[in-house]
Design a protein around this motif. Structure first.
Motif, PDB file in Angstrom:
ATOM      1  N   ILE A  10      31.373-104.294  72.450  1.00 42.70           N
ATOM      2  CA  ILE A  10      32.424-104.631  71.479  1.00 42.70           C
ATOM      3  C   ILE A  10      32.790-106.105  71.587  1.00 42.70           C
ATOM      4  O   ILE A  10      32.979-106.787  70.576  1.00 42.70           O
ATOM      5  N   LYS A  11      32.847-106.609  72.802  1.00 40.39           N
ATOM      6  CA  LYS A  11      33.201-108.015  73.010  1.00 40.39           C
ATOM      7  C   LYS A  11      32.157-108.935  72.371  1.00 40.39           C
ATOM      8  O   LYS A  11      32.505-109.904  71.707  1.00 40.39           O
ATOM      9  N   SER A  12      30.886-108.619  72.542  1.00 41.45           N
ATOM     10  CA  SER A  12      29.827-109.448  71.961  1.00 41.45           C
ATOM     11  C   SER A  12      29.857-109.387  70.434  1.00 41.45           C
ATOM     12  O   SER A  12      29.692-110.420  69.771  1.00 41.45           O
ATOM     13  N   VAL A  13      30.065-108.212  69.883  1.00 41.52           N
ATOM     14  CA  VAL A  13      30.157-108.074  68.427  1.00 41.52           C
ATOM     15  C   VAL A  13      31.330-108.896  67.907  1.00 41.52           C
ATOM     16  O   VAL A  13      31.212-109.607  66.899  1.00 41.52           O
ATOM     17  N   ASP A  14      32.453-108.842  68.605  1.00 38.48           N
ATOM     18  CA  ASP A  14      33.632-109.604  68.197  1.00 38.48           C
ATOM     19  C   ASP A  14      33.346-111.105  68.206  1.00 38.48           C
ATOM     20  O   ASP A  14      33.684-111.817  67.255  1.00 38.48           O
ATOM     21  N   ILE A  15      32.699-111.579  69.249  1.00 44.32           N
ATOM     22  CA  ILE A  15      32.363-113.005  69.350  1.00 44.32           C
ATOM     23  C   ILE A  15      31.457-113.418  68.192  1.00 44.32           C
ATOM     24  O   ILE A  15      31.675-114.447  67.547  1.00 44.32           O
ATOM     25  N   LEU A  16      30.452-112.611  67.916  1.00 42.45           N
ATOM     26  CA  LEU A  16      29.516-112.933  66.840  1.00 42.45           C
ATOM     27  C   LEU A  16      30.187-112.875  65.477  1.00 42.45           C
ATOM     28  O   LEU A  16      29.953-113.738  64.617  1.00 42.45           O
ATOM     29  N   GLN A  17      31.023-111.878  65.259  1.00 45.47           N
ATOM     30  CA  GLN A  17      31.693-111.772  63.961  1.00 45.47           C
ATOM     31  C   GLN A  17      32.676-112.921  63.748  1.00 45.47           C
ATOM     32  O   GLN A  17      32.836-113.389  62.630  1.00 45.47           O
TER      33      GLN A  17
END
Length: 68
Positions: A10-17
């Motif tokens: 979730i953290k990586s998806v948030d950073i990318l988004q």
């Protein structure tokens, strides 16, 4: 392919988004248009997630090159 389909953290998806990356193809597009932003975003994500992204890009590239 959406990045959430890659089963990243979730953290990586948030950073990318937050870097405006929603699709796998956005990574490639941003390397051309805004390399500083995408490089910084990729540097912040989990190493395991980076591996998943690079493997997905590798597979996508292989498929594109295999189909004339």
């Amino acid at each position: 392919m959406f990045i959430v389909d890659l089963e990243l953290s979730i953290k990586s998806v948030d950073i990318l988004q937050k870097a405006d990356v929603w699709l796998l193809s956005d990574v490639i597009d941003m390397m051309k248009t805004d390399p500083a932003t995408i490089t910084l975003a990729l540097a912040k994500i989990k190493p395991e997630d980076f591996t998943v992204i690079t493997e997905a890009l590798k597979e996508r590239t292989k498929n594109v090159l295999d189909n004339p």
